[in-house]
Structures are given as structure tokens and as C-alpha cells.
Design an enzyme around this catalytic site. Structure first.
Site, PDB file in Angstrom:
ATOM      1  N   ARG A  20       2.854 -10.150  10.522  1.00  0.00           N
ATOM      2  CA  ARG A  20       4.156  -9.482  10.523  1.00  0.00           C
ATOM      3  C   ARG A  20       5.257 -10.438  10.051  1.00  0.00           C
ATOM      4  NH1 ARG A  20       2.277  -5.301   9.647  1.00  0.00           N
ATOM      5  NH2 ARG A  20       0.387  -6.552   9.515  1.00  0.00           N
ATOM      6  N   LYS A  39       0.814  -1.216   0.000  1.00  0.00           N
ATOM      7  CA  LYS A  39       0.000   0.000   0.000  1.00  0.00           C
ATOM      8  C   LYS A  39       0.850   1.270   0.000  1.00  0.00           C
ATOM      9  CE  LYS A  39      -0.757   0.113   5.034  1.00  0.00           C
ATOM     10  NZ  LYS A  39      -0.077   1.361   5.342  1.00  0.00           N
ATOM     11  N   THR A  40       2.009   1.248   0.665  1.00  0.00           N
ATOM     12  CA  THR A  40       2.856   2.447   0.671  1.00  0.00           C
ATOM     13  C   THR A  40       3.323   2.776  -0.742  1.00  0.00           C
ATOM     14  OG1 THR A  40       3.599   1.946   2.920  1.00  0.00           O
ATOM     15  CG2 THR A  40       4.931   3.498   1.641  1.00  0.00           C
ATOM     16  N   ASP A  97      -3.551   7.412   5.640  1.00  0.00           N
ATOM     17  CA  ASP A  97      -3.083   6.040   5.797  1.00  0.00           C
ATOM     18  C   ASP A  97      -3.642   5.464   7.098  1.00  0.00           C
ATOM     19  OD1 ASP A  97      -1.688   3.737   5.185  1.00  0.00           O
ATOM     20  OD2 ASP A  97       0.189   4.427   6.077  1.00  0.00           O
ATOM     21  N   GLU A  98      -3.815   4.148   7.135  1.00  0.00           N
ATOM     22  CA  GLU A  98      -4.319   3.449   8.330  1.00  0.00           C
ATOM     23  C   GLU A  98      -5.628   4.076   8.816  1.00  0.00           C
ATOM     24  OE1 GLU A  98      -2.934   0.790   8.955  1.00  0.00           O
ATOM     25  OE2 GLU A  98      -0.784   0.887   8.624  1.00  0.00           O
ATOM     26  N   GLN A 133      -7.286  -4.864  10.631  1.00  0.00           N
ATOM     27  CA  GLN A 133      -6.113  -4.450  11.402  1.00  0.00           C
ATOM     28  C   GLN A 133      -6.420  -3.286  12.335  1.00  0.00           C
ATOM     29  OE1 GLN A 133      -2.202  -4.659   9.228  1.00  0.00           O
ATOM     30  NE2 GLN A 133      -3.516  -4.846   7.424  1.00  0.00           N
TER      31      GLN A 133
END
Length: 760
Positions: A600, A33-34, A216-217, A247
């Protein structure tokens, strides 16, 4: 465009190519996504959108720095503003502080200092803390602020028994903060949200200025953050949000999963893109995570997949106790480093609570393994650093009572607690800062003359420090250390090892000042340095290239990845936590927390539980987490666990979980009413949007613009972004404006030819 789209999948290209209108990117873990967000920013710039009209909001400075680096590589020299929500709001509040009753040099109190202010507010309000604690009061107030509940509102609301003390303290705390010209982290958001809600013309002006907002997030935003981005996306609804409901793990600190779940209702014309391909984990790890999260009902469906090699099965392991757990994990890490060409930094151990790291630390030390703890004692929370920062805060803001109380007798100068208490009483009675009370200590009858002389000596030293306030941060810090004899104080009060560490920390603080001066050669300021320090998060302290095993909580692990991950304590009452069993929503958040931890891991993952665990000094038998019974056994390998048939065939949803929600309480109803009011916000009438003109558009030529330009005027330039006029020289066609831009550059322009826009 070919270079921006090269190597992207079809959904990623869709997101990058989207220009105008709302965009929702549902991005699974490890889905790149970044890369998509930064390539989209670069595309916006190539479409001719000025950099100063684009804002990218993140939740950590580390994420913002990563975005900034990538955008700079794709579109060099474009000063797009990127940073955290809190930094963005701090920036706005510096400009509009008087509109909320603050001065521009306001202080930002960290969590520890705000707790001290809460304690003082409890004293002023004369409330008893016999059945609660300052931390509990602070938590209730923080949650209220995140839900846009002001002190005035809470004072008139029916509240639960455990919130009654907070309801009494909140208005007093708010007034003390205003008197001290200070804000806490939550105030940064609340002040800006209220400012935008109550000032329609300002809201429209900022909406027009920041026409493209990327968040973001988004699943981690609270109601205050929702209100801010909503207010800035009414006239120009080019709001792009990226996130994953699976998340969302910060409900305990105010995050509202409804913000992302309802985004398509908020913006009916939204384009939704699902990023489902995972580039991080092996298929085994991904299937375990996907199967786990399917147990949640409040989510947006995604089908995670990956083209990575199959990899090793996920290990599920049981241990006799926490010592055996720590010893085995440490030995396996040591063996992998010795035999498998691994490095310590390849390994991470996740825990549900910081207290669980103790046995792990002992085990790692026995194996001579270097490690780092994230969310341990952070650098800027160490006593010696807090002392120096308190001096700097007081120099910047003489109303900062918490800072004064911290340093008035540090290093010791004979000013005792009784004297400080009497100064505080005078300050409370006269509603003045404690420093003002200290300036007239000789006139306060309750303070002995000898003590008053020492207070006067402190004030004189403080005034001498203030003279240095206009120097570089390095010079100011060095002068402060010398003037207060702070190094000698450290030598007197610590043993050799401790003294070396504390002195090294002071040296590191000087290095931070030097680095700040280097990055801000012309536009540095004490208040900005303090703001930068205050808004450093714990994960910003994590050293990615530090070759050490990482220990951290599951909450802190979000946004990171490691080749090999151990998640310990996957046990009932730990994960899910005992306090989470009040509602199905909290159980779902605990499941999301384990999902975040699992995803992760890139190559190998081990989940473990103990048969007995000692917590808070008391040993007790352990029940494995019910979440373990939701995992796909075909993708896992059990080691030293109970027989598979006994373990996996148990009911994963015991009756003890069947507890009703309490979502119909008064506060939840108020929050929903506030959310509905925000959604009803309509575009402002055209007249409310300032008509900003360039020099070439001004009637009467450049002289009309010259009439508006003066020192302090805020302007915008298509390439350099926003800035402030610092000087005007010349007349008529030769009139020149020198402008200090937000990115630190100073430029001079002939007004007759410059494409400048007057903001205010």
C-alpha cells in the site's frame, strides 16, 4: 483504438484487445488493473457489444464508482452495469424473489440485525449458548452459506463439536428469515446460486443476457460467487477475471484462493496476461514485498518490477512498549507535516486488530493530529441511524421482526420487555410476524390491558407512517422524525456534546435521503434506498480527500494506497495471528496480509514491533514476527532493534509452525464435491436459450410485438439497456411504449420502429 491503447504496456494492450473467450489477468499490486479493465470495457463497447450485455463485478462500491467514472469518460452514455456481487445478486433477487419463496420487498439484514435474528432462532430452537455465542453460531452459518451448504444439508451432515449448535439453529434461522421476508448478506449469494443451479432455463436466459462478465479481485471470491459467475459463463464463456493470489486475505470469511489458482483448469482456452510492472511503490518497498511473498507455495509466480526512483530503505524499528511506539510515530508524522510539506492524509497506520488503535489515538491527539478510523463505528451502525432505519425497514416490510423489536419502544412509549416477549411467544406459536401479534394484543390474555393499549397506539402510529411510504424518501424520513418525536428523545437521553453529535447524525441521514431523491427523481423507492444503505461497506466510508491521518486494519487497507505507511505490531501471535497457526494455509494467508500492507506504501514504509505490549489489559513480552526474518536486509534499515546478526540469523520457521493441516474433514470434502459438480456444468441445449426477437424480426410486423408488450414487461434496448414497460398507448403503427430503464431514464418508443428485445 489508438486512444484506448495509448500509454499502455504490451501486456496491458493484450488484455484490452481481448474480446471473446475467457481471460485471466494476474495483476500485481499497483499494476494499473483498473485502467486496463475500464479500457477493455470501452473496447467491448466500440466493438458493437451492447452495454446491457456487459456486467462488471467488484467487491466495494468505491471500486465500482471509480470504474463507472472512468468508463463514462471513455464511452459516454453507455449504461454498463457495475457494482458489487451483493448488489448484483440483490438486483436479480428482486426480479426472481418468488422463485425462492420471498416477496420483492424483502429486507436485507445487516450483520448486527442478523445477529439479533440468530439470538431469536436460538430461543426458538431451545438451544443452550453456555459454551458458545451468537457470534460464533453466526460465523459457522455464514461459512456454510458461502460454501453452498443449505440448512437442510447441514442438518444431515456430521459436524464438529463446535458446529453442533449452529447445525441445530441454522434451519430455524432460515425459516425465521423466510417468514420475515428477509435475507442476510450471505443469503443474497446463496439464493442466487441455488436459483441458477436449479432453474436451467433461467440460467440460460441470464447467460444469454449477460454475455460479457468481468470480475475484479477474483482471488477474494467464495464458492457461492464462483458458482454464480460459472453458471452465467457456460453458453457464453466470455468471463474475464482480474486478481492476484498473493493478495487473497479473506479466507476467514469464505474466500477460496483455489478459484483463481484453478481458473486455467476451469477454462482450458483461457488467455492469461501477467501485469507485473508496479506504478505505485519504490523499488526498495517492492523488493521487500516480493521477497516476503516468495515464502508462499500456493501462488502464481510473478516478477514485480518498477521504473520508479529507488527511494528510502524500508525502516524496521523496535520500541520499548506500545506507548513509545504510538508517541514516536505521531511525533514523526507531526514533524513531516511541519518540516517536509506533507499533509495528514499522506499517512496511514495499519494494525492487525482494531484494539491496537487505542494508544495510537492517544498519541495523535497529544500531537493535535486529525485522524479517521476506518472500520470503527460506521455511520449506518450508529444507534440513532439504526433506529430510523429500523422504522423504514418495518414500513417497507411489515414482517421484519428484528426491526419491530428495535423500535416498538423507541422512543420509550411504555412497552416493556415482558410485553415484547409475550408478543414474540405468540408470534412463534402461531408462526406469524410480531406485528401481526401486536395487532391483536388486546386479545392476548398474558398482556395487561394498559400495555395492550400502548401496543395498539404504536400500531396506529406505524399505520400512519405507512401512508407516507409512497412519498419521497426525504419527506418520509422527515415525517418519521416528527411523528415519533425522535429529536426530542435524543435531547432527553444525551448530554450536550453527545446530543449535538447524535442530532448532527440525524441531519446527515436526512441529507442522505435528499441525495438519493436527487439521484432518483422518477424511479426512487424505499426498498432500493434501504438496499443501497445495507450494502455500504466500511471502506466506502473512507474519505480519500479528508485531510486526516488514516488508522485502519490491514484487511481494510486492501485496494488503497498512501505515500507513507506505518505497520505496527509485526509480532508473533499478532502477525501471524495466534489462531492462524493451525495450518500452513492460514500461515500463508497471514503472509499475504503483510504483503498487502507493505504494497500500500508509495514512498516510505516503516514496520515496527514492541519488546512489551499490553493486549486486553495484560502486558506481556513480545517476540518479533518470524516474517521479519524473511525480509531482505539489504533493502532495510534497522533502528533501535536487536543487533542484526542476532535478529536476522534466527530460524524463520520455528518448529511450532510445523502443524498438520486439517483439510481432509467432512466439510472440505463436500466443498470439493460441489466445486467438481459446478465444473461439470455443460452448455444448455440450444432450445433452452430463448430466441429474443426485435420488432423488425417479428413475424407479422410490429403487431406481434405489441401483443407481448404490456405494463410490467421487461425489455432490452441496444443503447439504453434493460427496462420495464410502464405504459402502452395508441394502436397499430402509432402504438407507443414508455419504458423506465435501469439507469433511471424514461424513454418512449414507437413499437413499429424500436429495436426492443422482450426479455420476459
Amino acid at each position: 483504438m489508438d486512444d484506448l491503447l495509448q500509454g499502455l504496456t504490451e501486456p496491458q494492450c493484450e488484455a484490452v484487445n481481448h474480446i471473446d473467450g475467457p481471460l485471466l489477468m494476474l495483476a500485481g499490486p499497483g499494476s494499473g488493473k483498473t485502467r486496463v479493465v475500464t479500457h477493455r470495457i470501452a473496447n467491448l463497447l466500440r466493438q458493437g457489444i451492447p452495454a446491457w450485455q456487459i456486467v462488471a463485478l467488484t467487491f466495494t462500491n468505491k471500486a465500482a464508482d471509480e470504474m463507472r467514472m472512468r468508463v463514462e469518460a471513455l464511452a459516454p452514455g453507455q449504461p454498463v452495469w457495475m457494482g458489487t456481487f451483493h448488489r448484483f445478486c440483490a438486483r436479480l433477487l428482486r426480479r426472481y424473489a418468488p422463485m425462492v419463496g420471498l416477496s420483492e420487498n424483502y429486507s436485507i439484514l445487516d450483520a448486527a440485525d442478523s445477529r439479533m435474528a440468530i439470538k431469536r432462532a436460538c430461543e426458538v430452537a431451545e438451544v443452550s449458548l453456555s459454551h458458545t455465542s451468537p457470534d460464533a453460531v453466526a460465523a459457522v452459518i455464514s461459512r456454510a452459506k458461502n460454501r453452498l451448504i443449505t440448512a437442510e444439508m447441514m442438518a444431515t451432515m456430521p459436524v464438529k463439536y463446535n458446529e453442533q449448535v449452529a447445525a441445530q439453529v441454522y434451519p430455524v434461522y432460515h425459516q425465521l428469515m423466510m417468514t420475515a421476508n428477509a435475507v442476510d448478506f450471505d443469503d443474497l449469494l446463496l439464493h442466487v446460486a441455488v436459483l441458477l443451479r436449479e432453474n436451467g432455463e433461467l440460467r440460460a436466459d441470464l447467460d444469454s443476457r449477460y454475455r460479457y462478465i468481468l470480475v475484479d479481485e477474483y482471488q477474494d471470491t467464495n464458492l457461492a460467487q464462483y458458482a454464480i459467475v460459472r453458471a452465467l459463463s457456460i453458453d457464453y464463456p466470455n468471463l474475464s477475471v482480474t486478481g492476484d493470489p498473493d493478495q487473497s486475505i479473506y479466507g476467514w470469511r469464505g474466500a477460496d484462493i483455489n478459484n483463481i489458482l484453478d481458473f486455467e483448469n476451469d477454462y482450458p482456452t483461457v488467455k492469461t496476461v501477467r501485469l507485473e510492472q508496479n506504478y505505485r511503490s519504490t523499488p526498495n518497498i517492492l523488493r521487500v514485498a516480493d521477497q516476503l511473498i516468495r515464502g508462499n507455495r500456493r501462488r502464481k509466480h510473478k516478477k514485480l518490477f518498477t521504473a520508479n526512483p529507488e527511494g528510502e530503505p524500508v525502516i524496521l524499528k523496535s520500541y520499548r512498549d506500545s506507548k513509545a511506539e504510538g508517541d514516536d510515530i505521531a511525533e514523526r508524522i507531526a514533524h513531516a507535516i511541519l518540516e517536509e510539506n506533507c499533509h495528514p492524509k499522506d499517512f496511514a497506520i495499519f494494525v492487525r486488530m482494531n484494539s491496537l488503535t487505542r494508544t495510537l489515538e492517544h498519541a495523535l491527539r497529544r500531537c493535535n493530529l486529525p485522524y479517521q478510523i476506518v472500520n470503527g463505528t460506521e455511520f449506518y451502525q450508529r444507534k440513532e441511524i439504526k433506529d430510523l432505519l429500523a422504522y423504514l425497514h418495518l414500513i417497507n416490510n411489515p414482517n421484519h421482526d428484528v426491526a419491530l423489536e428495535r423500535v416498538i419502544n423507541v422512543p420509550p412509549r411504555g412497552i416493556g420487555a415482558t410485553t415484547v416477549q409475550r408478543l414474540r411467544q405468540v408470534a412463534n406459536r402461531e408462526q406469524i410476524p410480531i406485528l401481526d401479534a401486536a395487532r391483536k394484543a388486546g386479545l392476548i390474555e398474558s398482556i395487561p390491558k394498559r400495555s395492550a393499549v400502548k401496543v395498539a397506539s404504536f400500531v396506529a402510529m406505524y399505520d400512519a407512517l405507512c401512508v407516507k411510504a409512497t412519498a419521497t424518501i426525504e419527506d418520509l424520513v422527515l415525517y418519521l422524525i416528527e411523528e415519533t418525536d425522535y429529536r426530542e428523545y435524543l435531547e432527553r437521553t444525551g448530554d450536550d456534546d453527545q446530543d449535538n453529535d447524535r442530532s448532527a447524525n440525524v441531519d446527515e441521514f436526512v441529507t442522505a435521503a435528499v441525495e438519493y431523491d436527487r439521484q432518483h427523481p422518477e424511479d426512487g423507492s424505499l426498498e432500493e434506498f434501504l438496499e443501497q444503505v445495507a450494502l455500504v461497506s466500511s471502506t466506502d466510508q473512507w474519505e480519500e480527500n479528508n485531510d486526516r491521518v488514516t488508522l485502519m486494519t490491514l484487511h481494510a487497507s486492501k485496494g488503497l494506497e498512501f505515500p507513507r505507511v506505518y505497520i505496527i505490531g509485526v509480532e508473533d501471535d499478532l502477525l501471524p495471528h495466534a489462531r492462524s497457526k493451525d495450518s500452513e494455509e492460514q500461515i500463508e494467508e497471514e503472509r499475504r496480509l503483510l504483503f498487502v500492507g507493505i504494497t500500500r506504501a508509495r514512498e516510505r514504509l516503516q514496520l515496527s514491533y514492541c519488546q512489551n505490549r499490553s493486549i486486553h489489559g495484560q502486558g506481556r513480552p513480545v517476540v518479533p514476527s518470524p516474517f521479519l526474518m524473511e525480509l531482505p536486509r539489504e533493502d532495510m534499515r534497522q533502528v533501535d532493534a536487536a543487533p542484526e546478526s542476532d535478529f536476522f540469523d534466527e530460524d524463520p520457521y520455528p518448529d511450532s509452525w510445523d502443524i498438520p493441516n486439517d483439510e481432509d474433514d467432512e466439510i472440505c470434502q463436500l466443498v470439493e464435491e460441489e466445486r467438481a459438480a459446478i465444473r461439470r456444468s455443460k452448455p444448455a441445449p440450444p432450445i433452452a436459450i430463448p430466441q429474443i426477437k426485435t420488432a423488425s424480426q417479428m413475424t407479422g410486423g410490429p403487431s406481434s410485438l405489441v401483443g407481448q408488450l404490456k405494463t410490467g414487461t421487461t425489455v432490452a434496448h441496444p443503447r439504453h439497456g434493460e427496462g420495464t414497460v410502464v405504459s402502452i398507448s395508441g394502436r397499430g403503427p402509432k402504438c407507443t411504449a414508455t419504458i423506465l430503464f435501469d439507469d433511471g431514464q424514461t424513454k418512449s418508443f414507437r413499437v413499429a420502429f424500436a429495436d426492443l428485445r422482450v426479455i420476459r
